[in-house]
Design a protein around this motif. Structure first.
Motif, PDB file in Angstrom:
ATOM      1  N   ASP A  60      18.131 -26.219  20.287  1.00 56.39           N
ATOM      2  CA  ASP A  60      19.309 -26.887  20.843  1.00 56.39           C
ATOM      3  C   ASP A  60      19.291 -28.349  20.402  1.00 56.39           C
ATOM      4  O   ASP A  60      18.238 -28.890  20.053  1.00 56.39           O
ATOM      5  CB  ASP A  60      19.278 -26.802  22.375  1.00 56.39           C
ATOM      6  N   ILE A  61      20.464 -28.974  20.428  1.00 53.43           N
ATOM      7  CA  ILE A  61      20.588 -30.410  20.209  1.00 53.43           C
ATOM      8  C   ILE A  61      21.364 -30.960  21.400  1.00 53.43           C
ATOM      9  O   ILE A  61      22.497 -30.542  21.660  1.00 53.43           O
ATOM     10  CB  ILE A  61      21.309 -30.728  18.884  1.00 53.43           C
ATOM     11  N   LEU A  62      20.708 -31.846  22.132  1.00 54.00           N
ATOM     12  CA  LEU A  62      21.304 -32.407  23.345  1.00 54.00           C
ATOM     13  C   LEU A  62      21.675 -33.862  23.110  1.00 54.00           C
ATOM     14  O   LEU A  62      20.898 -34.616  22.511  1.00 54.00           O
ATOM     15  CB  LEU A  62      20.311 -32.316  24.509  1.00 54.00           C
ATOM     16  N   LYS A  63      22.844 -34.247  23.600  1.00 47.22           N
ATOM     17  CA  LYS A  63      23.270 -35.639  23.499  1.00 47.22           C
ATOM     18  C   LYS A  63      22.738 -36.399  24.715  1.00 47.22           C
ATOM     19  O   LYS A  63      22.898 -35.942  25.843  1.00 47.22           O
ATOM     20  CB  LYS A  63      24.790 -35.718  23.426  1.00 47.22           C
ATOM     21  N   ILE A  64      22.144 -37.540  24.455  1.00 48.05           N
ATOM     22  CA  ILE A  64      21.544 -38.342  25.526  1.00 48.05           C
ATOM     23  C   ILE A  64      22.562 -38.669  26.610  1.00 48.05           C
ATOM     24  O   ILE A  64      22.272 -38.570  27.797  1.00 48.05           O
ATOM     25  CB  ILE A  64      20.935 -39.650  24.961  1.00 48.05           C
ATOM     26  N   HIS A  65      23.787 -39.012  26.226  1.00 39.74           N
ATOM     27  CA  HIS A  65      24.778 -39.404  27.239  1.00 39.74           C
ATOM     28  C   HIS A  65      25.202 -38.233  28.136  1.00 39.74           C
ATOM     29  O   HIS A  65      25.799 -38.445  29.181  1.00 39.74           O
ATOM     30  CB  HIS A  65      25.997 -40.090  26.587  1.00 39.74           C
ATOM     31  N   ASP A  66      24.889 -36.999  27.751  1.00 41.26           N
ATOM     32  CA  ASP A  66      25.207 -35.838  28.589  1.00 41.26           C
ATOM     33  C   ASP A  66      24.104 -35.529  29.608  1.00 41.26           C
ATOM     34  O   ASP A  66      24.288 -34.676  30.479  1.00 41.26           O
ATOM     35  CB  ASP A  66      25.419 -34.587  27.722  1.00 41.26           C
ATOM     36  N   LEU A  67      22.977 -36.203  29.499  1.00 40.88           N
ATOM     37  CA  LEU A  67      21.845 -35.929  30.384  1.00 40.88           C
ATOM     38  C   LEU A  67      21.825 -36.909  31.552  1.00 40.88           C
ATOM     39  O   LEU A  67      22.202 -38.072  31.392  1.00 40.88           O
ATOM     40  CB  LEU A  67      20.537 -36.021  29.597  1.00 40.88           C
ATOM     41  N   PRO A  68      21.360 -36.474  32.709  1.00 47.13           N
ATOM     42  CA  PRO A  68      21.340 -37.345  33.894  1.00 47.13           C
ATOM     43  C   PRO A  68      20.129 -38.275  33.906  1.00 47.13           C
ATOM     44  O   PRO A  68      19.247 -38.154  34.749  1.00 47.13           O
ATOM     45  CB  PRO A  68      21.295 -36.345  35.046  1.00 47.13           C
ATOM     46  N   THR A  69      20.075 -39.199  32.971  1.00 46.03           N
ATOM     47  CA  THR A  69      18.965 -40.142  32.920  1.00 46.03           C
ATOM     48  C   THR A  69      19.508 -41.547  33.065  1.00 46.03           C
ATOM     49  O   THR A  69      20.434 -41.935  32.362  1.00 46.03           O
ATOM     50  CB  THR A  69      18.195 -40.028  31.587  1.00 46.03           C
ATOM     51  N   ASN A  70      18.927 -42.303  33.983  1.00 48.44           N
ATOM     52  CA  ASN A  70      19.334 -43.695  34.155  1.00 48.44           C
ATOM     53  C   ASN A  70      18.550 -44.608  33.228  1.00 48.44           C
ATOM     54  O   ASN A  70      19.111 -45.424  32.528  1.00 48.44           O
ATOM     55  CB  ASN A  70      19.137 -44.140  35.606  1.00 48.44           C
TER      56      ASN A  70
END
Length: 170
Positions: A60-70
């Motif tokens: 998979d390739i995940l976009k950082i802005h789609d993840l719930p990380t502050n």
């Protein structure tokens, strides 16, 4: 072997698995995102993934802005690959340990015969078992996250357990 490849320029995470066995494997992959205070913020499971022999597969390739990380520097990504060969895990950090404000993982363990079962309340890195007798445990340098228990064969009755947190606070 699972791993996460951070592409800073694209602000993405590539979720990858290396198969260095000479046959195709069907695996399940689990990805969890934790903050260092022990809160799981996200997880995703991938079922029946075919990994070609002697190959590196992008799951998979995940976009950082789609993840719930502050704060990326306080984020732990934990990845597990399960196959009929066993369970293989790895973790990824966005910064080095000296820049991360690790919290006490509150490691604990119980004994079950010749096994130790480890748990933690917050992510732990470099968990090390120091037997006071001449004995090498079945695993002696591992990460641990709150959603997983780790079973280690250790017949030594007197041990000390430390993690990277203990070394960095000294």
């Amino acid at each position: 072997m699972p791993f996460v490849n951070y592409k800073l320029s694209k602000q993405t995470l590539e979720i990858m698995v290396i198969n260095d066995i000479h046959e195709e494997k069907t695996v399940e992959v689990s990805l969890e995102i934790w903050n260092i205070t022990g809160e799981k913020t996200w997880e995703k499971k991938y079922k029946k993934i075919q990994i070609p022999r002697d190959f590196v597969s992008t799951i998979d390739i995940l976009k950082i802005h789609d993840l719930p990380t502050n704060t990326l520097s306080n984020t732990v990504i934990y990845i597990v690959v399960q196959s009929n060969e066993g369970k293989f895990d790895n973790y990824f950090l966005f910064d080095n340990f000296r820049n991360i404000h690790l919290s006490d993982p509150e490691l604990s363990y119980t004994r079950d015969g010749n096994n130790l079962i480890f748990r933690c309340k917050r992510p732990a890195f470099g968990v090390f078992i120091d037997p006071e007798e001449e004995y090498i445990p079945s695993d002696n340098f591992f990460p641990l996250i709150p959603s997983m228990n780790k079973r280690v064969r250790c017949v030594s009755s007197k041990i000390k357990v430390r993690s990277l947190y203990d070394y960095l606070k000294e």
